[in-house]
Design an enzyme around this catalytic site. Structure first.
Site, PDB file in Angstrom:
ATOM      1  N   LYS A 179       8.426   0.430 -19.261  1.00 42.24           N
ATOM      2  CA  LYS A 179       9.353  -0.229 -18.325  1.00 42.24           C
ATOM      3  C   LYS A 179      10.647  -0.486 -19.059  1.00 42.24           C
ATOM      4  CE  LYS A 179       9.289  -2.046 -14.076  1.00 42.24           C
ATOM      5  NZ  LYS A 179       8.459  -1.697 -12.909  1.00 42.24           N
TER       6      LYS A 179
HETATM    7  P1  NAD Z   1      14.756  -4.231  -4.309  1.00 37.88           P
HETATM    8  O1  NAD Z   1      15.851  -4.586  -5.227  1.00 37.88           O
HETATM    9  O2  NAD Z   1      14.908  -3.060  -3.407  1.00 37.88           O
HETATM   10  O3  NAD Z   1      14.404  -5.491  -3.372  1.00 37.88           O
HETATM   11  C1  NAD Z   1      14.118  -6.758  -3.903  1.00 37.88           C
HETATM   12  C2  NAD Z   1      14.100  -7.731  -2.735  1.00 37.88           C
HETATM   13  O4  NAD Z   1      13.720  -9.037  -3.221  1.00 37.88           O
HETATM   14  C3  NAD Z   1      15.452  -7.918  -2.049  1.00 37.88           C
HETATM   15  O5  NAD Z   1      15.271  -8.039  -0.661  1.00 37.88           O
HETATM   16  C4  NAD Z   1      15.949  -9.244  -2.624  1.00 37.88           C
HETATM   17  O6  NAD Z   1      16.853  -9.905  -1.775  1.00 37.88           O
HETATM   18  C5  NAD Z   1      14.638  -9.993  -2.738  1.00 37.88           C
HETATM   19  N1  NAD Z   1      14.699 -11.147  -3.622  1.00 37.88           N
HETATM   20  C6  NAD Z   1      15.271 -11.224  -4.848  1.00 37.88           C
HETATM   21  N2  NAD Z   1      15.137 -12.474  -5.340  1.00 37.88           N
HETATM   22  C7  NAD Z   1      14.462 -13.170  -4.396  1.00 37.88           C
HETATM   23  C8  NAD Z   1      14.023 -14.512  -4.307  1.00 37.88           C
HETATM   24  N3  NAD Z   1      14.246 -15.368  -5.290  1.00 37.88           N
HETATM   25  N4  NAD Z   1      13.334 -14.896  -3.208  1.00 37.88           N
HETATM   26  C9  NAD Z   1      13.099 -14.031  -2.196  1.00 37.88           C
HETATM   27  N5  NAD Z   1      13.500 -12.742  -2.227  1.00 37.88           N
HETATM   28  C10 NAD Z   1      14.177 -12.328  -3.317  1.00 37.88           C
HETATM   29  O7  NAD Z   1      13.454  -4.099  -5.227  1.00 37.88           O
HETATM   30  P2  NAD Z   1      12.123  -3.304  -4.921  1.00 37.88           P
HETATM   31  O8  NAD Z   1      12.234  -1.971  -5.551  1.00 37.88           O
HETATM   32  O9  NAD Z   1      11.774  -3.448  -3.492  1.00 37.88           O
HETATM   33  O10 NAD Z   1      11.078  -4.121  -5.828  1.00 37.88           O
HETATM   34  C11 NAD Z   1      10.457  -5.317  -5.364  1.00 37.88           C
HETATM   35  C12 NAD Z   1       9.219  -5.575  -6.209  1.00 37.88           C
HETATM   36  O11 NAD Z   1       8.349  -4.443  -6.106  1.00 37.88           O
HETATM   37  C13 NAD Z   1       9.461  -5.771  -7.692  1.00 37.88           C
HETATM   38  O12 NAD Z   1       8.502  -6.684  -8.200  1.00 37.88           O
HETATM   39  C14 NAD Z   1       9.197  -4.401  -8.266  1.00 37.88           C
HETATM   40  O13 NAD Z   1       8.839  -4.439  -9.641  1.00 37.88           O
HETATM   41  C15 NAD Z   1       8.044  -3.979  -7.406  1.00 37.88           C
HETATM   42  N6  NAD Z   1       7.825  -2.527  -7.375  1.00 37.88           N
HETATM   43  C16 NAD Z   1       8.795  -1.669  -6.977  1.00 37.88           C
HETATM   44  C17 NAD Z   1       8.543  -0.309  -6.924  1.00 37.88           C
HETATM   45  C18 NAD Z   1       9.540   0.691  -6.402  1.00 37.88           C
HETATM   46  O14 NAD Z   1       9.177   1.870  -6.276  1.00 37.88           O
HETATM   47  N7  NAD Z   1      10.743   0.304  -6.058  1.00 37.88           N
HETATM   48  C19 NAD Z   1       7.289   0.176  -7.330  1.00 37.88           C
HETATM   49  C20 NAD Z   1       6.302  -0.730  -7.721  1.00 37.88           C
HETATM   50  C21 NAD Z   1       6.590  -2.082  -7.731  1.00 37.88           C
END
Ligand code: NAD
Length: 425
Positions: free
Chosen positions: A115
């Site tokens: 990561k």
């Molecule tokens: P992203 O940046 O697209 O979205 C993140 C979302 O979380 C946004 O809507 C943001 O406004 C919200 N957010 C941020 N801080 C917040 C808070 N304090 N309270 C409420 N909402 C809040 O990110 P993503 O890619 O959707 O990732 C989200 C999670 O999923 C992370 O934990 C990431 O590690 C995990 N993840 C992502 C992927 C991927 O393919 N993108 C894969 C596996 C896991």
């Protein structure tokens, strides 16, 4: 917590690395003779900290902390996203890298776990500054990444454009177009159909299977989603299509609620236009803490780590928690959810859809032969369902939670590979 102490981090029971160490502790009794290798899991193989200096638009020089951690390379190259967030720390990236090792092994992908991240608020940078930051960071970590070494992907606040800049920078440095160095790229640069929504799709597939086992009908089910970015919104759309009602959504800007179900056909264009939930007319705005009090059937944390603490675990009124985010539940809160009979599909399997399609993308890049979106989605569905079935069988056999069962399946694979490879020299 583990007896092992690394001098460079100070984990607490609630911090990401502390949470991960406790998860490892809990799986050790199920590892049999392989437990002699368990310390391998508590020590990242390699942690790189880099200074990322860039010239800002106003002529000043900005310095940012960048990280790339390769937790394990035993089963294959490192694989895991890159996060841009002001709270990124080495400890957080270590935990996220370790969870990638577990996830990749749990799904059976031929990868280790890695990561990366930059401690930055990207919303404060211009597009030009963001590009410079990405390119300099890529160049700095270029000594340990590569299509056969370690393959980054998008995570919080990073996207296909950022992957394109990373791919271009790496390619310029090695003197050859290396599409396989990152996944989550734009389609015409070797990206894969279905990648953008793959993590949310995986959340939906594991949720559908868990709901079936709980005799919970998706049609009419009340779903609350925290984090309405890539993962949260994609999962919400699929639950919506299956007839569920998305009764609440929360992002960094606000929390919205509509007992009849949010109209996603109106909400999604609003988010695309404004970048946030705030200002959406089709719902009432409620307080952030009220999100955890709502009567629901399914809750999907899809924002950041540590969102479900003990207090929230005690008040959640739901049947099923689908961990779209990585590490959203504190260990003590996990125990409370289990005691209360609330089923948790853990991050390490629930959100593995993204890395699974990243794997498809990497395979397509190597063979320069691209699959249809249907082929991607069918293969994704099968891999997730098969992986979850094996995890469920393990949980039933040992009478353990799905989280410990996922760790058991994954750690056995990682440590068996460790033993077979042997220690060099
Ligand atoms: P992203 O940046 O697209 O979205 C993140 C979302 O979380 C946004 O809507 C943001 O406004 C919200 N957010 C941020 N801080 C917040 C808070 N304090 N309270 C409420 N909402 C809040 O990110 P993503 O890619 O959707 O990732 C989200 C999670 O999923 C992370 O934990 C990431 O590690 C995990 N993840 C992502 C992927 C991927 O393919 N993108 C894969 C596996 C896991």
């Amino acid at each position: 917590m583990s007896s092992s102490h690394l001098s460079y981090v100070q984990p607490t029971p609630e911090s990401p690395w502390g949470t991960y160490l406790e998860q490892v502790e809990r799986v050790v009794p199920y590892l049999g003779p392989l437990a002699r290798w368990a310390e391998t899991l508590r020590r990242p193989k390699r942690s790189l900290i880099v200074d990322v200096p860039i010239e800002m638009d106003d002529g000043s020089i900005g310095h940012y902390e960048g990280f790339r951690v390769q937790h394990s390379l035993t089963r294959g190259p490192g694989k895991g996203g890159v996060r841009y967030h002001p709270d990124v720390t080495l400890e957080e990236v270590m935990a996220l890298a370790a969870w990638m090792s577990i996830k990749n092994a749990a799904v059976g992908l031929p990868y280790g776990g890695a990561k990366g991240g930059i401690r930055v608020d990207p919303k404060k940078l211009s597009q030009k500054e963001l590009e410079k930051l990405t390119r300099r960071y890529t160049s700095e970590i270029g000594i340990i990444i590569g299509p056969n070494q370690d393959i980054p992907a998008p995570d919080v606040n990073t996207n296909a454009q950022i992957m394109a800049w990373m791919m271009d920078t790496y390619s310029m440095n090695v003197g050859a177009t290396a599409t396989g160095v990152v996944t989550g790229k734009p389609i015409h640069l070797g990206g894969s159909l279905g990648r953008v929504k793959a993590t949310g799709r995986g959340v939906f597939v594991t949720g559908r299977e868990a709901a079936r086992r709980l005799n919970l009908k998706l049609e009419g089910a009340r779903v609350a989603v925290q984090g309405f970015g890539n993962v949260g919104s994609s999962a919400a759309e699929l639950f919506h299509q299956a007839g569920s009602r998305i009764v609440a959504a929360q992002d960094h800007s606000c929390t919205i609620h509509n007992a009849g179900g949010l109209d996603l056909a109106e909400l999604m264009p609003h988010i695309r236009a404004t970048g946030a939930l705030a200002g959406f007319k089709g719902a009432e705005t409620i307080g952030a803490e009220e999100f955890w009090n709502l009567e629901t059937d399914i809750v999907i944390p899809a924002a950041l780590e540590g969102q479900i603490d003990v207090a929230r675990a005690k008040k959640l009124k739901t049947k099923l928690v689908l961990e779209g985010a990585n590490g959203p539940t504190h260990t003590a809160a996990d125990d409370i959810l289990a005691e209360r009979g609330i089923l948790v599909v853990p991050d390490v399997i629930c959100n593995a859809g993204g890395v699974t399609v990243s794997y498809f993308e990497w395979v397509q890049d190597f063979s320069s032969f691209f699959w249809t979106e249907d082929e991607i989605n069918v293969r994704l569905d099968k891999i997730m369902v098969d992986a979850l079935r094996k995890i469920w069988d393990t949980a039933d056999r040992h009478k353990i939670t799905l989280r410990t069962a996922t760790f058991a399946v994954a750690c056995e694979r990682i440590l068996a590979a460790r033993e077979e490879r042997g220690l060099y020299p």
